[in-house]
Scaffold this motif. Structure first.
Motif, PDB file in Angstrom:
ATOM      1  N   GLU A 143      33.576  39.428  39.314  1.00  0.00           N
ATOM      2  CA  GLU A 143      34.629  38.667  38.749  1.00  0.00           C
ATOM      3  C   GLU A 143      33.801  37.197  38.199  1.00  0.00           C
ATOM      4  OE1 GLU A 143      36.875  41.355  41.263  1.00  0.00           O
ATOM      5  OE2 GLU A 143      34.904  40.338  41.463  1.00  0.00           O
ATOM      6  N   GLU A 191      40.562  40.543  47.970  1.00  0.00           N
ATOM      7  CA  GLU A 191      42.196  40.629  47.872  1.00  0.00           C
ATOM      8  C   GLU A 191      42.826  39.558  48.904  1.00  0.00           C
ATOM      9  OE1 GLU A 191      45.441  42.230  46.530  1.00  0.00           O
ATOM     10  OE2 GLU A 191      43.263  42.900  45.830  1.00  0.00           O
ATOM     11  N   ARG A 229      43.198  36.715  46.763  1.00  0.00           N
ATOM     12  CA  ARG A 229      44.321  36.642  45.669  1.00  0.00           C
ATOM     13  C   ARG A 229      45.448  36.781  46.412  1.00  0.00           C
ATOM     14  NH1 ARG A 229      41.109  41.428  44.158  1.00  0.00           N
ATOM     15  NH2 ARG A 229      39.649  40.948  42.416  1.00  0.00           N
ATOM     16  N   ASN A 237      42.128  30.677  39.002  1.00  0.00           N
ATOM     17  CA  ASN A 237      41.465  31.803  39.697  1.00  0.00           C
ATOM     18  C   ASN A 237      40.485  31.191  40.965  1.00  0.00           C
ATOM     19  OD1 ASN A 237      42.977  33.796  38.484  1.00  0.00           O
ATOM     20  ND2 ASN A 237      41.256  33.964  37.067  1.00  0.00           N
ATOM     21  N   SER A 255      46.388  32.928  47.417  1.00  0.00           N
ATOM     22  CA  SER A 255      46.557  32.399  46.380  1.00  0.00           C
ATOM     23  C   SER A 255      47.852  32.455  45.640  1.00  0.00           C
ATOM     24  CB  SER A 255      45.454  32.459  45.161  1.00  0.00           C
ATOM     25  OG  SER A 255      44.210  32.157  45.647  1.00  0.00           O
ATOM     26  N   LYS A 256      48.514  33.602  45.727  1.00  0.00           N
ATOM     27  CA  LYS A 256      49.799  33.846  44.873  1.00  0.00           C
ATOM     28  C   LYS A 256      50.844  33.000  45.805  1.00  0.00           C
ATOM     29  CE  LYS A 256      48.781  38.338  42.880  1.00  0.00           C
ATOM     30  NZ  LYS A 256      49.095  39.691  43.171  1.00  0.00           N
TER      31      LYS A 256
END
Length: 312
Positions: free
Chosen positions: A169, A107, A110, A121, A113-114
């Protein structure tokens, strides 16, 4: 929209991704090793018992839509001794804080990364805190990724002492990939640590997508001394399966003799191609740069080769 999965670690993976993120017609996924146990990454790993994040940090900066002052600061290393923040990368500390805040390493990746507007990804091959081992040809066992290149011995194989579970993933990304790339980077300590995670080889076997290995231009002291291109591929096959590589990309560049001599003095030599025929295709391409008298792969040239392969 082609789904491109790149498997590896270290600075070589970042070089590839810095070029590939420019392609408009792909969805890019990086599967990154978390076996590093040296430097800032190793200290954080031991203190907070979280997966190694150094390679993830490098990849995150490389895949950011724009490499700004902040992405440069991510790689900033503090001065001082190890009694405080000395030696730590700012990006490692931020990822540690986000992992503790979110309660989950995936998390944290993620979320950050945003924030950096990462193009694609980034997936660690496992979320476990792992230790990489190497068995040398004489039977010596070496513990720890950072120690493996320090032994004057030929590596027989790398392994984990206990089964390591892949992230779901990572397995899904491999399962759905249209093209799978290995490299560039340290064979035994960047690429193979991903392949020997449980479930990865099985997914690679099931997917009939082309599997392309970008071979190193130079041998790496302590890891691939005197290795040929064929030795590199055979090592991947040994740790994975015989059909693990369909295409190998190697350089067609002419390297200056003085530059080669400089590398030879450091214990490194050109990775040569020794056989006339191979069960896989060997592509010779202009992929290197020689800026500041260093032999490096060029991000934009790699981008062009991958675009060529996708156009076939």
């Amino acid at each position: 929209m082609k789904k491109v999965v790149v498997i590896g670690g270290g600075t070589g993976l970042s070089v590839m991704l810095r070029g590939l993120k420019q392609l408009k017609n792909i969805h890019l996924t990086a599967i990154v090793t978390v076996a590093d146990d040296g430097g800032s990454t190793g200290r954080i790993r031991r203190q907070f018992h979280i997966p190694a994040m150094g390679d993830v940090r490098n990849v995150m900066c490389a895949m950011a839509e724009e490499e700004t002052m902040f992405t440069s600061l991510m790689n900033f290393r503090f001065d001082g001794d190890e009694s405080d923040v000395g030696g730590h990368n700012l990006g490692n500390l931020i990822l540690t804080a986000m992992t503790q805040t979110t309660g989950n390493f995936m998390e944290a990746i993620r979320t950050f990364s945003k924030f950096l507007n990462v193009k694609g990804n980034i997936i660690p091959s496992t979320l476990e805190v792992i230790t990489l081992y190497a068995m040398m040809e004489d039977g010596t066992i070496v513990r720890g990724e950072s120690n493996i290149p320090c032994f004057d011995n030929r590596i027989e194989k790398v392994f984990y002492q206990q089964p390591v579970c892949a992230t779901k993933e990572a397995l899904q990304a491999i399962r759905e990939a249209d093209i799978i790339l290995y490299g560039i980077g340290s064979l035994f300590t960047s690429i193979l640590p991903n392949l020997i995670v449980n479930g990865v080889v099985e997914e690679l076997k099931q997917n009939c997508a082309k599997k392309i290995y970008f071979c190193n231009a130079m041998t790496q002291p302590g890891e691939t001394d005197s290795f040929t291109l064929e030795d590199h591929v055979q090592t991947i096959q040994k740790h994975a399966f015989m059909e693990a590589v369909d295409i190998v990309v190697t350089h067609s560049n002419k390297i200056d003799e003085q530059l080669l001599k400089k590398y030879q003095e450091m214990g490194s030599q050109v990775v040569s191609v020794c056989e006339q025929t191979h069960p896989y295709q060997v592509l010779y391409r202009d992929v290197l740069s020689f800026e500041n008298d260093y032999i490096r792969h060029d991000s934009n040239k790699i981008r062009d080769v991958v675009q060529e392969l996708m156009n076939r």
